[in-house]
Write an enzyme that holds these catalytic residues in place. Structure first.
Site, short mmCIF file in Angstrom:
data_model
loop_
_atom_site.label_atom_id
_atom_site.label_comp_id
_atom_site.label_asym_id
_atom_site.label_seq_id
_atom_site.Cartn_x
_atom_site.Cartn_y
_atom_site.Cartn_z
N GLU A 45 3.63 38.10 -24.03
CA GLU A 45 4.21 36.76 -23.99
C GLU A 45 3.26 35.78 -24.68
OE1 GLU A 45 6.18 33.88 -20.54
OE2 GLU A 45 4.49 35.19 -20.01
N LYS A 119 14.07 34.23 -21.93
CA LYS A 119 13.61 34.43 -20.56
C LYS A 119 14.53 33.72 -19.56
CE LYS A 119 9.30 33.90 -17.88
NZ LYS A 119 7.93 33.31 -17.94
N CYS A 160 7.69 38.57 -18.39
CA CYS A 160 6.78 38.10 -17.35
C CYS A 160 7.46 37.91 -15.99
CB CYS A 160 6.09 36.81 -17.82
SG CYS A 160 4.55 36.42 -16.94
#
Length: 273
Positions: A45, A119, A160
């Site tokens: 990321e 995301k 993440c």
């Protein structure tokens, strides 16, 4: 070699606020390897810009800048003849001026941008020692996204904080995914407590490989990230790990191994809810 055995690599970085410097870090890590050594490479990321400074974020999403970023990722994929999951970068949210998507682009070995994932789950947390409000400047994505390599491997994309939401990975599993990728910049407190446990849980419960490429170390904007990039097999075994520092973790994924696990313990077929 047949794609029933897939050579994969995850890069671990300590990315800075300098885009050119971060690309150099990536190139230096990959320099010992040859074109074709890996079928798939995963970056962490915020691979080419890790910063809390809003002016740098806004500069990075300007058309000229991110066009050049995409071009450099494309050239990297072509140079190594690899599928490239380029961690995440920021792109503008056209419906919310001033906000970004945390955006994971995917490039083919020909350098073509073939897919992306925004995301979905945003990291808003008060950890006592540090506080994060990702949603203040980032819009959530709305759709899971996956792609296929060689009609054998189906790769589900995540970033993440997504790791804490097993329903995303179960949805990927139901779509036939057998690899999950997790570019990340985990904090040290949450990494120490949960990182390895969550990665192994996603692998075991979905009987799939997990490729986790992480940020590691003390960054220019003052934050510290946990590292511990890992490649985990469908039994929950860690095939490769890099606890700290910049570098690479690599492994060969075996379709036969995955099928044997699913055959002898057919848990995915035993679901009732």
């Amino acid at each position: 070699m047949s794609l029933s055995r897939l050579h994969v690599a995850c890069l671990q970085l300590c990315s800075s606020e300098d885009i050119d410097d971060n690309f150099k870090r990536i190139q230096n890590i990959l320099a010992p390897y040859q074109s074709g050594d890996f079928h798939l490479i995963v970056l962490p990321e915020n691979a080419i810009l890790l910063t809390n400074k809003q002016n740098l974020k806004h500069k990075a999403v300007q058309k000229e800048t991110y066009t050049k970023i995409y071009e450099r990722f494309s050239l990297l994929a072509k140079a190594y003849k690899t599928w490239l999951i380029a961690g995440s970068i920021l792109v503008n949210d056209p419906k919310n001026p001033g906000k970004f998507f945390n955006h994971c682009p995917v490039f083919s070995p020909d350098g073509e941008l073939i897919n992306h994932y925004d995301k979905i789950h945003l990291f808003d947390a008060d950890l006592h020692t540090e506080s994060w409000q990702e949603s203040a400047h980032t819009s959530p994505g709305t759709q899971p996204s996956y792609f296929e390599i060689g009609e054998i491997w189906n790769i589900g994309l995540s970033i993440c904080y997504d790791l804490r939401f097993p329903e995303l990975y179960r949805q990927y599993s139901e779509q036939g995914c057998n690899i999950f990728t997790v570019p990340a910049a985990f904090t040290v407190p949450t990494g120490q407590a949960h990182w390895a446990t969550l990665l192994k849980a996603r692998a075991i419960e979905n009987q799939s490989y997990v490729l986790a490429a992480a940020q590691s170390g003390h960054h220019q904007d003052g934050r510290d990230t946990y590292g511990h990039s890992m490649i985990i097999d469908p039994w929950g075994k860690t095939l490769a790990i890099l606890p700290q520092g910049e570098g690479i973790v690599a492994a060969t994924l075996s379709l036969e191994h995955l099928q044997n696990i699913r055959q002898h313990l057919p848990a995915l077929q035993h679901r009732r809810l």
